[in-house]
Design a protein around this motif. Structure first.
Motif, mmCIF file in Angstrom:
data_model
loop_
_atom_site.group_PDB
_atom_site.id
_atom_site.type_symbol
_atom_site.label_atom_id
_atom_site.label_comp_id
_atom_site.label_asym_id
_atom_site.label_seq_id
_atom_site.Cartn_x
_atom_site.Cartn_y
_atom_site.Cartn_z
ATOM 1 N N ALA A 4 -29.075 38.319 -15.221
ATOM 2 C CA ALA A 4 -29.765 39.662 -14.664
ATOM 3 C C ALA A 4 -30.962 39.923 -15.015
ATOM 4 N N ILE A 6 -33.766 42.823 -14.678
ATOM 5 C CA ILE A 6 -34.313 44.217 -14.436
ATOM 6 C C ILE A 6 -35.561 44.438 -14.232
ATOM 7 N N ALA A 175 -30.747 50.625 -13.875
ATOM 8 C CA ALA A 175 -29.633 49.727 -14.981
ATOM 9 C C ALA A 175 -30.096 50.559 -16.340
ATOM 10 N N LEU A 177 -28.953 49.804 -20.503
ATOM 11 C CA LEU A 177 -28.443 48.649 -21.657
ATOM 12 C C LEU A 177 -27.862 49.384 -22.753
ATOM 13 N N LEU A 186 -25.222 45.292 -19.964
ATOM 14 C CA LEU A 186 -25.827 45.633 -19.016
ATOM 15 C C LEU A 186 -24.975 46.711 -18.132
ATOM 16 N N ASP A 188 -24.694 49.425 -14.553
ATOM 17 C CA ASP A 188 -25.493 49.704 -13.200
ATOM 18 C C ASP A 188 -25.574 51.222 -13.124
ATOM 19 N N ALA A 196 -23.111 39.584 -17.549
ATOM 20 C CA ALA A 196 -24.131 38.683 -17.248
ATOM 21 C C ALA A 196 -24.177 37.708 -18.769
ATOM 22 N N GLN A 198 -27.231 36.358 -19.784
ATOM 23 C CA GLN A 198 -28.359 36.938 -20.059
ATOM 24 C C GLN A 198 -29.074 37.946 -19.458
ATOM 25 N N VAL A 199 -29.909 38.863 -20.193
ATOM 26 C CA VAL A 199 -30.381 40.046 -19.398
ATOM 27 C C VAL A 199 -32.124 39.762 -19.642
ATOM 28 N N VAL A 201 -35.366 41.639 -19.064
ATOM 29 C CA VAL A 201 -36.059 43.104 -18.900
ATOM 30 C C VAL A 201 -37.174 42.941 -18.650
ATOM 31 N N LEU A 326 -30.694 38.966 -24.897
ATOM 32 C CA LEU A 326 -31.740 39.683 -24.428
ATOM 33 C C LEU A 326 -33.091 39.399 -24.471
#
Ligand code: FAD
Length: 370
Positions: A4, A6, A175, A177, A186, A188, A196, A198-199, A201, A326
């Motif tokens: 994901a 952001i 988004a 967290l 994560l 919405d 996900a 991995q996120v 940012v 993250l």
């Protein structure tokens, strides 16, 4: 792997594009806050004359400019060829003879290591006015043929479209967290969890808002930039060089008879999304000082953007220690349109578990706990 992203400014759009190119399952969320920096950025891609001396920052700045040719060719091969990118050349000028000589010394050193710059040469005031007609008479210039400008609105949109064409899921949404047993989660805008692995940012000046619930005191602040757009009806400005006075203001031109004069650098502005009398005055005074030939141009708009300004000039790029999944990319400051596309490629590799081609340890996020 599902990743994901952001934020879909220049950095998030590039991250998503490179992840999608590599075949990953990508979801991108972007709230398009007023003052999104990528929508206001001037678009100068010419790192070689900069006065900033931090070496690890300059390495990324120069690599960012070098990467543009490959990026633009890759996008064109996918049908995305309208991004306003052109090597129109840059003119480095200065009011002060010592500033001018120092810029020549930096250009000699740096362009020698950067073939994409095309080197540089000193040109006469008359020649400089051929390349940027509104320029004040009598200003000699250092001409850098590889200096470029890009329309970042078009470029970010093109990278995002290309990512979506490759299968990425784009959502206009806010988004949030949270932490769950040391792992980032994560959600919405309707508080629904988005799964996900991995996120990433890439939330620009707003990143501290989304990172605070994780106990992170993220050190990036908004720095307001007000930037003025002028029009010279009936004038073909499409090939005018970028004008880089060795001061904090600059001028550049685009295809639609548009000349852009930038910009204020307002630390402590918060998210105050307004055009101010002082900001307008500052930018127009500087613009007309260097380019009096613009006095009769039509003022068409003033854009306002919040640069993501970190504690130093160096961007923040990397995994957050102690929180699984993250990754943060931020702090691109005043040079994000140059660095952003390349940095997005680096973040994509990191998120995919590959080794980025540049050692990211100088840019590692470090966060005092809140
Ligand atoms: P942004 O473009 O701000 O994008 C961040 C995105 O994240 C936003 O859309 C925001 O809505 C979204 N977001 C934030 N939080 C959330 C959330 N919780 N959920 C969903 N979405 C979220 N650089 C150059 O190299 N050359 C230049 O000539 C140049 N000129 C500039 C002139 C001005 C006036 C300004 C303001 C900047 C300029 N820059 C320039 C710098 C450059 O524009 C920025 O560094 C760059 O655009 C930052 O990109 P970004 O993707 O990090 O952030």
């Amino acid at each position: 792997m599902k990743i994901a992203v952001i934020g879909a400014g220049i950095l998030g759009a590039s991250t998503a594009y490179h992840l999608a190119l590599a075949g990953h399952n990508v979801v991108v969320l972007d709230e398009a806050h007023p003052g999104k920096a990528t929508l206001a950025g001037a678009g100068i891609v010419c790192p070689w004359a900069t006065k900033a001396a931090d070496e690890s920052w300059y390495a990324l700045y120069a690599a960012g400019a070098r990467y543009y040719d490959e990026l633009i060719a890759g996008l064109a091969s996918r049908g995305e060829d309208q991004v306003g990118y052109r090597k129109v050349g840059a003119l480095v000028v200065a009011d002060d003879a010592r500033e001018y000589d120092a810029a020549a010394e930096r250009l000699a050193r740096r362009t020698a290591e950067a073939p994409e710059s095309g080197g540089f040469e000193e040109i006469t005031p008359d020649r400089a006015r051929e390349l940027f007609p509104p320029l004040r008479a009598g200003m000699k210039a250092l001409h850098v043929p590889g200096g470029a400008r890009v329309d970042a609105r078009l470029l970010a949109a093109a990278m995002l479209r290309a990512a979506v064409a490759l299968g990425a899921d784009f959502r206009s949404d806010l988004a949030t967290l949270h932490l769950d047993q040391g792992r980032v989660v994560l959600r919405d805008g309707r508080n629904k969890v988005i799964e996900a692995d991995q996120v990433v940012v890439a939330a620009g000046a707003w990143a501290s808002h989304i990172l605070a619930p994780l106990g992170l005191n993220h050190p990036v602040m908004p720095q307001r930039g007000q930037i003025v757009h002028l029009r010279l009806p009936g004038t073909d400005t499409s090939r005018w060089s970028v004008l880089l006075p060795m001061a904090s203001h600059y001028l550049l031109a685009f295809d639609d008879s548009r000349v852009v004069v930038g910009a204020t650098r307002e630390d402590g502005s918060g998210f105050d999304y307004r055009v101010t009398a002082a900001g307008q005055h500052e930018v127009l005074s500087a613009g007309l000082h260097y380019a009096p030939g613009l006095a009769n141009a039509t003022l068409i708009e003033t854009r306002v953007g919040f640069r993501p300004a970190g504690p130093s000039i160096k961007p923040i790029l990397g995994r957050v220690e102690g929180i699984d999944g993250l990754i943060i990319g931020n702090g691109l400051g005043a040079s994000g349109l140059t660095i952003g596309p390349f940095a997005g490629r680096l973040l994509a590799k990191l998120a995919a578990g590959e080794t980025p081609e540049i050692d990211l340890s100088p840019y590692r996020p470090s966060h005092p706990k809140t």
